[in-house]
Design an enzyme around this catalytic site. Structure first.
Site, PDB file in Angstrom:
ATOM      1  N   ASP A  27      10.165   0.729   6.501  1.00 25.56           N
ATOM      2  CA  ASP A  27      10.070   1.880   7.399  1.00 25.56           C
ATOM      3  C   ASP A  27       8.612   2.243   7.665  1.00 25.56           C
ATOM      4  O   ASP A  27       8.195   2.392   8.811  1.00 25.56           O
ATOM      5  CB  ASP A  27      10.822   3.070   6.801  1.00 25.56           C
ATOM      6  N   GLU A 287      13.302  -5.811   8.216  1.00 25.27           N
ATOM      7  CA  GLU A 287      13.045  -5.775   9.662  1.00 25.27           C
ATOM      8  C   GLU A 287      11.633  -6.241  10.014  1.00 25.27           C
ATOM      9  O   GLU A 287      11.439  -7.128  10.848  1.00 25.27           O
ATOM     10  CB  GLU A 287      13.262  -4.349  10.194  1.00 25.27           C
TER      11      GLU A 287
HETATM   12  O1  TRH Z   1      10.533  -3.568   2.691  1.00 20.70           O
HETATM   13  P1  TRH Z   1      11.703  -4.068   3.410  1.00 20.70           P
HETATM   14  O2  TRH Z   1      12.793  -4.501   2.553  1.00 20.70           O
HETATM   15  O3  TRH Z   1      12.178  -2.964   4.416  1.00 20.70           O
HETATM   16  C1  TRH Z   1      13.527  -2.704   4.648  1.00 20.70           C
HETATM   17  C2  TRH Z   1      13.874  -2.879   6.112  1.00 20.70           C
HETATM   18  O4  TRH Z   1      12.977  -2.276   6.990  1.00 20.70           O
HETATM   19  C3  TRH Z   1      15.228  -2.348   6.345  1.00 20.70           C
HETATM   20  O5  TRH Z   1      15.597  -2.465   7.695  1.00 20.70           O
HETATM   21  C4  TRH Z   1      15.235  -0.900   5.875  1.00 20.70           C
HETATM   22  O6  TRH Z   1      16.389  -0.269   6.214  1.00 20.70           O
HETATM   23  C5  TRH Z   1      15.006  -0.919   4.379  1.00 20.70           C
HETATM   24  O7  TRH Z   1      13.723  -1.434   4.136  1.00 20.70           O
HETATM   25  C6  TRH Z   1      15.116   0.431   3.733  1.00 20.70           C
HETATM   26  O8  TRH Z   1      11.293  -5.310   4.358  1.00 20.70           O
HETATM   27  P2  TRH Z   1      10.444  -5.336   5.708  1.00 20.70           P
HETATM   28  O9  TRH Z   1      11.116  -4.597   6.786  1.00 20.70           O
HETATM   29  O10 TRH Z   1      10.133  -6.732   5.940  1.00 20.70           O
HETATM   30  O11 TRH Z   1       9.097  -4.571   5.366  1.00 20.70           O
HETATM   31  C7  TRH Z   1       8.141  -5.058   4.483  1.00 20.70           C
HETATM   32  C8  TRH Z   1       6.767  -4.598   4.916  1.00 20.70           C
HETATM   33  O12 TRH Z   1       5.810  -4.946   3.915  1.00 20.70           O
HETATM   34  C9  TRH Z   1       6.300  -5.270   6.200  1.00 20.70           C
HETATM   35  O13 TRH Z   1       5.580  -4.334   6.972  1.00 20.70           O
HETATM   36  C10 TRH Z   1       5.363  -6.365   5.717  1.00 20.70           C
HETATM   37  C11 TRH Z   1       4.757  -5.704   4.526  1.00 20.70           C
HETATM   38  N1  TRH Z   1       4.198  -6.593   3.510  1.00 20.70           N
HETATM   39  C12 TRH Z   1       2.841  -6.482   3.232  1.00 20.70           C
HETATM   40  O14 TRH Z   1       2.145  -5.683   3.859  1.00 20.70           O
HETATM   41  N2  TRH Z   1       2.314  -7.270   2.261  1.00 20.70           N
HETATM   42  C13 TRH Z   1       3.044  -8.167   1.555  1.00 20.70           C
HETATM   43  O15 TRH Z   1       2.496  -8.850   0.671  1.00 20.70           O
HETATM   44  C14 TRH Z   1       4.431  -8.292   1.872  1.00 20.70           C
HETATM   45  C15 TRH Z   1       5.289  -9.291   1.145  1.00 20.70           C
HETATM   46  C16 TRH Z   1       4.975  -7.485   2.855  1.00 20.70           C
END
Ligand code: TRH
Length: 391
Positions: A27, A287
Site C-alpha cells: 500500500d 500488487e
Molecule cells: O508488500 P506486499 O505484499 O503488498 C501487498 C499488496 O499490495 C496487496 O495488494 C495488499 O493488499 C497487501 O499488501 C496488504 O507486495 P507488493 O505490493 O509487491 O509491495 C512490496 C513493495 O515493497 C513494493 O513497492 C516493492 C517494495 N520493495 C522494496 O522497496 N525493496 C525490496 O527489497 C522489496 C523486496 C520490495
C-alpha cells in the site's frame, strides 16, 4: 488546526493522498511511487498522509518515524495518527485521493464539502485484471449527506482503466542497465553476490510464506543448471532458514547441489527495480512488485495476495487470461505457485518445463511491456480525469 497547503505555489495543483498500511509494504509502496511521480513529473504539491511510518521507512530509509510532518524528495509526508482533527476549508487541496477505500477523517471530509470549488475526490482502488473493473472505472458515488462526489479510479491493463504506474524514463533506465555488460554484476556485487553466482541463472524471490518454496528449492537443487536465488531479508523466512541451516539474515548464503540461496537486504524501492532488471527470472507478489516485474520486461511468476474463499484465484486466472507471456508452462507454474490447481504443486516437473520456455518468455515479456506502455500511465490518466471533473 492542521494545514496541508501552507507552502503552495500560487497555481500549482495540490493533492492529498491518504494511505493506510494494512499489511506488508504494497500500500505504501504504491502511494509513495504515485506521490513522487505526481510531484516530479507533474509539479503537483503532494501531501502524503501515512499511518505507519515504520513500514514506510523500510522502502524509503530517509523517513523519520517520529516526525509529524517531514518533506522527503519534494513530497510532504504527514503522520496520519487518527480520525480526529479540525481542518480548514481554506487548506483543502485541489484533489484528494483515498487509497483503497481507507476512511479519511470525518473532519477532513467536512472541510472538503465547505470549500469552493470542492476538491476532486477519488478512491484509488486495487489492481485486478477482472473485466468488471472497466464498467466501474470513474463511476461517481455521491456522499449521502454532503454535497460531495467520490469517483472510483481503477488501475488496470488496458485503456478502459486508469493504467499502471509507469514513471517517465523508466524503460530507458532499464534498457541502459541491460545494455551495460557490467551493470548487473556490479549492482549485485554490492550485496556480496559473486561473479560465479551472477553467471548462473539468477532469480529474485519475493513471495508470501504459503508458496511451495521448499519444493521449488528442491527442484532447483537437483536440476542440471546452476541457479542463484536472491531473496530479500524477511521473505519466506522458514523455507530459507531450512535451506541455509542458519538464520536468514542479509548476507547469509548456502549452496546445495546446483542451487545457491543468498539473502539480500530489503533494498529501497529504486534498487528493487534494479534487482528485477539484474535477474533472469523474478518471483514477485502482491500488487506493486507484480507491476514492476512486468515493467522490467523479464519473465516473472506472480504470488498473489491470498484472500478468503480463494477469491485471489479468480483474480489470478483473470490475469492469466490476458497476459501475453502466459505460455502453458508459465500458466502451470503460476497456478501451482498459488495453490490454484487440483494436483500437487510438483515443482520437479513444472520447473524444467518453465526453464525450457525461458528464451521464448524473454521475448513475450518484452512484447507485454510494450503493450502496457501503450496504455499511458496512471498518474497522467488520474490528473486528466481530475481536470475533466473539475471543469
Ligand atoms: O508488500 P506486499 O505484499 O503488498 C501487498 C499488496 O499490495 C496487496 O495488494 C495488499 O493488499 C497487501 O499488501 C496488504 O507486495 P507488493 O505490493 O509487491 O509491495 C512490496 C513493495 O515493497 C513494493 O513497492 C516493492 C517494495 N520493495 C522494496 O522497496 N525493496 C525490496 O527489497 C522489496 C523486496 C520490495
Amino acid at each position: 488546526m492542521l494545514s496541508t497547503t501552507s507552502s503552495q505555489a500560487p497555481h500549482a495543483t495540490s493533492l492529498a493522498l491518504f494511505c493506510k498500511v494494512v499489511d506488508n509494504y504494497g500500500d505504501i509502496g504504491i502511494c509513495w511511487r504515485l506521490a513522487r511521480q505526481l510531484q516530479t513529473e507533474h509539479g503537483v504539491i503532494v501531501t502524503l498522509w501515512v499511518d505507519d511510518l515504520k513500514s514506510f521507512q523500510r522502502i524509503c530509509p530517509e523517513i523519520a518515524t517520529d516526525c509529524e510532518t517531514q518533506e522527503i524528495q519534494g513530497v510532504i509526508v504527514r503522520h496520519w495518527r487518527d480520525q480526529d482533527g479540525v481542518f480548514d476549508a481554506a487548506d483543502m487541496p485541489d484533489i484528494v485521493i483515498e487509497f483503497f477505500a481507507c476512511d479519511i477523517p470525518p473532519g477532513y471530509i467536512k472541510a472538503m464539502s465547505e470549500c469552493t470549488p470542492r476538491p476532486v475526490w477519488l478512491n484509488l482502488e486495487g489492481l485486478t485484471a477482472e473485466a468488471w473493473v472497466e464498467g466501474c472505472h470513474t463511476l461517481p458515488s455521491p456522499h449521502p449527506q454532503l454535497p460531495l462526489t467520490k469517483y472510483f479510479f481503477f488501475p488496470g491493463f488496458n485503456q478502459r482503466t486508469g493504467g499502471l504506474q509507469i514513471e517517465s524514463g523508466l524503460t530507458a533506465r532499464c534498457e541502459a542497465f541491460l545494455a551495460d555488460p557490467r551493470a548487473a554484476a556490479d549492482f549485485l556485487a554490492k550485496f556480496g553476490v559473486t561473479e560465479a553466482e551472477t553467471a548462473a541463472l539468477t532469480v529474485s524471490l519475493f513471495c508470501y510464506p504459503q508458496a511451495p518454496i521448499a519444493d521449488l528449492f528442491a527442484a532447483w537443487r537437483d536440476g542440471d543448471r546452476a541457479i542463484t536465488c536472491l531473496v530479500p531479508e524477511g521473505v519466506a523466512t522458514d523455507a530459507v532458514q531450512a535451506f541455509l541451516g542458519r538464520p536468514p539474515v542479509a548476507g547469509a548464503h548456502a549452496t546445495q547441489g546446483t542451487l545457491t540461496v543468498r539473502v539480500l537486504p530489503f533494498v529501497p524501492q529504486p534498487d528493487y527495480d534494479k534487482l528485477l532488471w539484474a535477474c533472469d527470472l523474478n518471483f514477485a507478489r502482491g500488487e506493486d512488485s507484480f507491476v514492476r516485474a512486468q515493467l522490467a520486461g523479464k519473465p516473472f511468476v506472480w504470488h498473489i495476495y491470498p484472500q478468503d474463499e480463494n477469491l485471489h484465484h479468480v483474480k489470478l486466472k483473470a490475469f492469466l487470461a490476458i497476459y501475453k507471456a502466459a505460455t502453458p508452462a508459465m500458466q502451470a507454474m503460476m497456478l501451482a505457485w498459488n495453490g490454484a490447481c487440483m494436483e500437487q504443486a510438483d515443482m520437479a516437473t513444472r520447473w524444467p518445463a518453465l526453464a525450457a520456455e525461458l528464451p521464448q518468455l524473454d521475448d513475450l515479456s518484452m512484447e507485454w511491456r510494450q503493450q502496457l506502455l501503450a496504455n499511458g500511465d496512471l498518474a497522467s490518466n488520474l490528473l486528466k480525469f481530475a481536470a475533466s471533473v473539475r471543469k
